[in-house]
Design a protein around this motif. Structure first.
Motif, PDB file in Angstrom:
ATOM      1  N   LYS A 102     -64.528   2.940 -21.319  1.00 46.66           N
ATOM      2  CA  LYS A 102     -65.350   4.113 -21.594  1.00 46.66           C
ATOM      3  C   LYS A 102     -64.463   5.334 -21.851  1.00 46.66           C
ATOM      4  CE  LYS A 102     -69.467   6.247 -21.440  1.00 46.66           C
ATOM      5  NZ  LYS A 102     -70.574   5.940 -22.362  1.00 46.66           N
ATOM      6  N   PHE A 103     -63.405   5.467 -21.080  1.00 48.65           N
ATOM      7  CA  PHE A 103     -62.491   6.589 -21.242  1.00 48.65           C
ATOM      8  C   PHE A 103     -61.863   6.574 -22.636  1.00 48.65           C
ATOM      9  CE2 PHE A 103     -58.301   8.690 -19.828  1.00 48.65           C
ATOM     10  CZ  PHE A 103     -58.836   9.962 -19.932  1.00 48.65           C
ATOM     11  N   LYS A 104     -61.471   5.382 -23.076  1.00 51.78           N
ATOM     12  CA  LYS A 104     -60.887   5.268 -24.419  1.00 51.78           C
ATOM     13  C   LYS A 104     -61.910   5.585 -25.503  1.00 51.78           C
ATOM     14  CE  LYS A 104     -57.148   2.065 -23.306  1.00 51.78           C
ATOM     15  NZ  LYS A 104     -56.628   0.678 -23.421  1.00 51.78           N
ATOM     16  N   SER A 105     -63.180   5.338 -25.211  1.00 51.23           N
ATOM     17  CA  SER A 105     -64.219   5.692 -26.190  1.00 51.23           C
ATOM     18  C   SER A 105     -64.334   7.212 -26.319  1.00 51.23           C
ATOM     19  CB  SER A 105     -65.570   5.074 -25.810  1.00 51.23           C
ATOM     20  OG  SER A 105     -66.207   5.793 -24.765  1.00 51.23           O
ATOM     21  N   PHE A 106     -64.142   7.936 -25.210  1.00 53.20           N
ATOM     22  CA  PHE A 106     -64.124   9.405 -25.278  1.00 53.20           C
ATOM     23  C   PHE A 106     -62.979   9.876 -26.174  1.00 53.20           C
ATOM     24  CE2 PHE A 106     -65.823   9.617 -20.629  1.00 53.20           C
ATOM     25  CZ  PHE A 106     -67.087   9.257 -21.065  1.00 53.20           C
ATOM     26  N   GLU A 130     -64.184  13.258 -34.274  1.00 52.86           N
ATOM     27  CA  GLU A 130     -64.916  14.499 -34.495  1.00 52.86           C
ATOM     28  C   GLU A 130     -64.010  15.655 -34.918  1.00 52.86           C
ATOM     29  OE1 GLU A 130     -67.534  15.369 -31.202  1.00 52.86           O
ATOM     30  OE2 GLU A 130     -68.383  13.336 -31.231  1.00 52.86           O
ATOM     31  N   THR A 131     -62.719  15.537 -34.616  1.00 48.85           N
ATOM     32  CA  THR A 131     -61.769  16.559 -35.079  1.00 48.85           C
ATOM     33  C   THR A 131     -61.053  16.112 -36.350  1.00 48.85           C
ATOM     34  OG1 THR A 131     -60.133  15.644 -33.522  1.00 48.85           O
ATOM     35  CG2 THR A 131     -61.355  17.583 -32.812  1.00 48.85           C
ATOM     36  N   LYS A 132     -61.468  14.930 -36.863  1.00 50.03           N
ATOM     37  CA  LYS A 132     -60.902  14.380 -38.111  1.00 50.03           C
ATOM     38  C   LYS A 132     -59.385  14.233 -38.024  1.00 50.03           C
ATOM     39  CE  LYS A 132     -64.633  15.838 -41.206  1.00 50.03           C
ATOM     40  NZ  LYS A 132     -65.620  16.088 -40.143  1.00 50.03           N
ATOM     41  N   ARG A 133     -58.935  13.775 -36.859  1.00 46.87           N
ATOM     42  CA  ARG A 133     -57.514  13.502 -36.640  1.00 46.87           C
ATOM     43  C   ARG A 133     -57.313  12.020 -36.380  1.00 46.87           C
ATOM     44  NH1 ARG A 133     -53.720  17.477 -37.598  1.00 46.87           N
ATOM     45  NH2 ARG A 133     -52.383  16.111 -36.360  1.00 46.87           N
ATOM     46  N   LYS A 134     -56.111  11.545 -36.663  1.00 45.23           N
ATOM     47  CA  LYS A 134     -55.742  10.167 -36.343  1.00 45.23           C
ATOM     48  C   LYS A 134     -54.890  10.181 -35.073  1.00 45.23           C
ATOM     49  CE  LYS A 134     -55.847   8.489 -41.107  1.00 45.23           C
ATOM     50  NZ  LYS A 134     -55.054   7.876 -42.210  1.00 45.23           N
ATOM     51  N   TYR A 135     -54.868   9.046 -34.398  1.00 45.10           N
ATOM     52  CA  TYR A 135     -54.124   8.997 -33.143  1.00 45.10           C
ATOM     53  C   TYR A 135     -53.580   7.593 -32.897  1.00 45.10           C
ATOM     54  CZ  TYR A 135     -58.132   6.588 -31.027  1.00 45.10           C
ATOM     55  OH  TYR A 135     -59.119   5.686 -30.724  1.00 45.10           O
ATOM     56  N   GLN A 136     -52.663   7.530 -31.958  1.00 49.37           N
ATOM     57  CA  GLN A 136     -52.112   6.239 -31.520  1.00 49.37           C
ATOM     58  C   GLN A 136     -52.071   6.225 -30.002  1.00 49.37           C
ATOM     59  OE1 GLN A 136     -48.086   5.541 -32.837  1.00 49.37           O
ATOM     60  NE2 GLN A 136     -47.799   3.773 -31.512  1.00 49.37           N
ATOM     61  N   LEU A 137     -52.640   5.178 -29.380  1.00 52.17           N
ATOM     62  CA  LEU A 137     -52.525   5.017 -27.930  1.00 52.17           C
ATOM     63  C   LEU A 137     -51.139   4.459 -27.643  1.00 52.17           C
ATOM     64  CD1 LEU A 137     -56.016   3.461 -27.049  1.00 52.17           C
ATOM     65  CD2 LEU A 137     -55.336   5.872 -27.063  1.00 52.17           C
ATOM     66  N   VAL A 138     -50.323   5.212 -26.942  1.00 50.99           N
ATOM     67  CA  VAL A 138     -48.922   4.828 -26.738  1.00 50.99           C
ATOM     68  C   VAL A 138     -48.766   3.941 -25.508  1.00 50.99           C
ATOM     69  CG1 VAL A 138     -46.556   5.657 -26.526  1.00 50.99           C
ATOM     70  CG2 VAL A 138     -48.219   6.981 -27.840  1.00 50.99           C
ATOM     71  N   GLU A 139     -49.300   4.385 -24.373  1.00 52.16           N
ATOM     72  CA  GLU A 139     -49.268   3.567 -23.152  1.00 52.16           C
ATOM     73  C   GLU A 139     -50.280   4.105 -22.160  1.00 52.16           C
ATOM     74  OE1 GLU A 139     -45.678   3.749 -20.748  1.00 52.16           O
ATOM     75  OE2 GLU A 139     -45.004   5.521 -21.850  1.00 52.16           O
ATOM     76  N   GLU A 140     -50.553   3.315 -21.129  1.00 49.42           N
ATOM     77  CA  GLU A 140     -51.551   3.725 -20.144  1.00 49.42           C
ATOM     78  C   GLU A 140     -51.100   3.392 -18.731  1.00 49.42           C
ATOM     79  OE1 GLU A 140     -54.880   0.307 -20.103  1.00 49.42           O
ATOM     80  OE2 GLU A 140     -54.468   1.067 -22.123  1.00 49.42           O
ATOM     81  N   PHE A 141     -51.663   4.123 -17.773  1.00 48.80           N
ATOM     82  CA  PHE A 141     -51.333   3.954 -16.360  1.00 48.80           C
ATOM     83  C   PHE A 141     -52.611   3.907 -15.538  1.00 48.80           C
ATOM     84  CE2 PHE A 141     -47.481   5.640 -18.096  1.00 48.80           C
ATOM     85  CZ  PHE A 141     -46.446   5.157 -17.310  1.00 48.80           C
ATOM     86  N   SER A 142     -52.551   3.186 -14.438  1.00 50.19           N
ATOM     87  CA  SER A 142     -53.607   3.253 -13.432  1.00 50.19           C
ATOM     88  C   SER A 142     -52.932   3.557 -12.092  1.00 50.19           C
ATOM     89  CB  SER A 142     -54.420   1.954 -13.395  1.00 50.19           C
ATOM     90  OG  SER A 142     -53.567   0.842 -13.191  1.00 50.19           O
ATOM     91  N   LEU A 143     -53.565   3.210 -10.988  1.00 49.97           N
ATOM     92  CA  LEU A 143     -53.012   3.579  -9.680  1.00 49.97           C
ATOM     93  C   LEU A 143     -51.692   2.866  -9.397  1.00 49.97           C
ATOM     94  CD1 LEU A 143     -56.272   3.542  -7.550  1.00 49.97           C
ATOM     95  CD2 LEU A 143     -54.899   5.549  -8.121  1.00 49.97           C
ATOM     96  N   PRO A 144     -50.761   3.539  -8.715  1.00 54.24           N
ATOM     97  CA  PRO A 144     -49.511   2.885  -8.321  1.00 54.24           C
ATOM     98  C   PRO A 144     -49.754   1.851  -7.223  1.00 54.24           C
ATOM     99  CG  PRO A 144     -49.606   5.095  -7.396  1.00 54.24           C
ATOM    100  CD  PRO A 144     -50.805   4.951  -8.282  1.00 54.24           C
ATOM    101  N   LYS A 145     -48.734   1.051  -6.942  1.00 49.42           N
ATOM    102  CA  LYS A 145     -48.881  -0.100  -6.050  1.00 49.42           C
ATOM    103  C   LYS A 145     -49.358   0.281  -4.651  1.00 49.42           C
ATOM    104  CE  LYS A 145     -46.399  -3.959  -3.927  1.00 49.42           C
ATOM    105  NZ  LYS A 145     -45.080  -4.584  -3.632  1.00 49.42           N
ATOM    106  N   ASP A 146     -48.922   1.436  -4.143  1.00 51.90           N
ATOM    107  CA  ASP A 146     -49.307   1.806  -2.779  1.00 51.90           C
ATOM    108  C   ASP A 146     -50.792   2.149  -2.680  1.00 51.90           C
ATOM    109  OD1 ASP A 146     -48.275   3.925  -4.387  1.00 51.90           O
ATOM    110  OD2 ASP A 146     -48.356   5.295  -2.690  1.00 51.90           O
TER     111      ASP A 146
END
Length: 398
Positions: free
Chosen positions: A349-353, A360-376
């Motif tokens: 859902k976040f990526k859909s935003f 809507e801003t008529k720009r192109k983009y590239q998803l480079v990398e993503e993170f979630s919670l760290p191991k702890d």
């Protein structure tokens, strides 16, 4: 403690709880009104009175309690909490042995089988966060278990009982010797000032550790960086230490100025060479557009919900528009670090935003990398809401 109360789970929810879902919700229970006192041990059974799980009743903003065990004979006593804390501490053994980082989480609620409770470690100081009166009823067991398992300088606590998540002011000291604050902790070799005695906020959000390191090591060098909703400037500190040409930190809270100066100074950074602005982020975006400012990196890490005099921000409803504002002041091939700690939607859902904002801003983009919670910040697959942190590095293509 009063005697256990047996609650009957509605048929359509039975398999969910049998498969390991830990959060007890009102809509899942037939006879919910039979339990009223927080901290009561509750047995969950199906409509044939067959045991499913046991846990406790405790109101917080997420629900009405948490499952502790799926073993009908297991007692929720001192040894239960000792075993849970021992397992949690052992899981973080590598963190205790890391010379470059001495601030991390050692109990992450339901991820460690202790929903409603978190415990964090700050260079020998332990901080317990209680998220309901229900879990607080077990405080003697939990504090005694912690005392028996670790060496500590001091133990502090935060009571977050209000169902809206507000903090209850109280004396936060529990045991040991009262600290002299701030205490200075290390994260990936850098330093932060932490206060365990100044209300709910301690000065740093530990869940962004890996993101800060990545910004320092791989992205910041030579860039003009805008850090919005900057709090105490932690992202800005790591950006400067990664070679950023300049940082601009923007936050509405008056305290952010002094706190950010403090964090810069701790790390040998001349804060006068950086911009620290106390202003509504949305107002700053308008100013930046008017002045035709462009940044090579924009960091967006808003709270899930925020209210200023004129603006109410909800991540679920408004993140797309926030991104559009950021895109308008991000240089070609610049990086937007889009982050949210909202548990009300997932990464898809976040990526859909993100996609909608760029279209809507008529720009192109590239998803480079993503993170979630760290191991702890341990999570369990049966409770995906617990994996709340979503961070995406996005390149704003020409």
């Amino acid at each position: 403690m009063k005697k256990d109360v047996t609650l009957t789970v509605k048929g359509k929810f039975v398999n969910k709880y049998k498969s390991g879902y830990p959060l007890i919700s009102k809509e899942a229970i037939i006879n919910f009104n039979e339990v009223t006192e927080e901290g009561t041990i509750i047995r969950l059974v199906d409509e044939k009175n067959k045991f499913i799980a046991k846990g406790y009743f405790g109101k917080q903003n997420k629900g009405y309690g948490w499952v502790f065990s799926r073993n009908e004979k297991e007692q929720i006593d001192q040894s239960f909490f000792e075993n849970k804390l021992r397992a949690a501490i052992n899981y973080r053994e590598s963190f205790f042995n890391n010379p470059d980082t001495n601030a991390f989480r050692i109990v992450n609620g339901e991820g460690d089988g202790l929903g409603g409770l978190t415990i964090e470690y700050f260079d020998g100081y332990y901080l317990i966060n209680w998220y309901s009166k229900g879990i607080y009823r077990f405080r003697e067991y939990i504090i005694n278990a912690l005392k028996g398992l670790v060496e500590f300088k001091a133990i502090y606590q935060k009571k977050r009982f209000d169902v809206s998540g507000k903090y209850i002011e109280d004396d936060d000291f529990v045991a040991g010797e009262r600290g002299t604050f701030p205490i200075i902790v290390k994260e990936n070799g850098e330093h932060f000032a932490v206060y365990l005695n100044e209300g709910a906020m301690v000065g740093i959000f530990l869940d962004q550790r890996d993101v800060r390191k990545r910004i320092r090591d791989s992205y910041a060098n030579g860039k003009n960086v805008l850090n919005t909703f900057s709090y105490t400037g932690a992202f800005s500190v790591f950006a400067v230490l990664g070679g950023a040409a300049k940082t601009t930190s923007v936050d509405l809270a008056n305290r952010s100025l002094g706190k950010t100066i403090e964090q810069f100074s701790l790390n040998g950074i001349d804060y006068d060479s950086q911009d620290i602005i106390v202003e509504d982020v949305f107002h700053y975006f308008k100013y930046a557009v008017k002045k035709q400012l462009k940044f090579e990196m924009v960091i967006l890490d808003p709270p899930s919900f925020a209210r200023s005099k004129k603006i109410v921000f909800s991540a679920e409803k408004d993140y797309k528009n926030l991104l559009k504002e950021a895109i308008s002041i991000t240089a070609d091939n610049g990086i937007i670090v889009a982050s949210t700690n909202s548990s009300s939607f997932n990464m898809k859902k976040f990526k859909s935003f993100i996609d909608q904002a760029f279209k809507e801003t008529k720009r192109k983009y590239q998803l480079v990398e993503e993170f979630s919670l760290p191991k702890d910040f341990k999570t369990i697959k049966e409770y995906p809401e617990g994996s709340y942190l979503k961070v995406v590095f996005i390149k704003n293509l020409p």
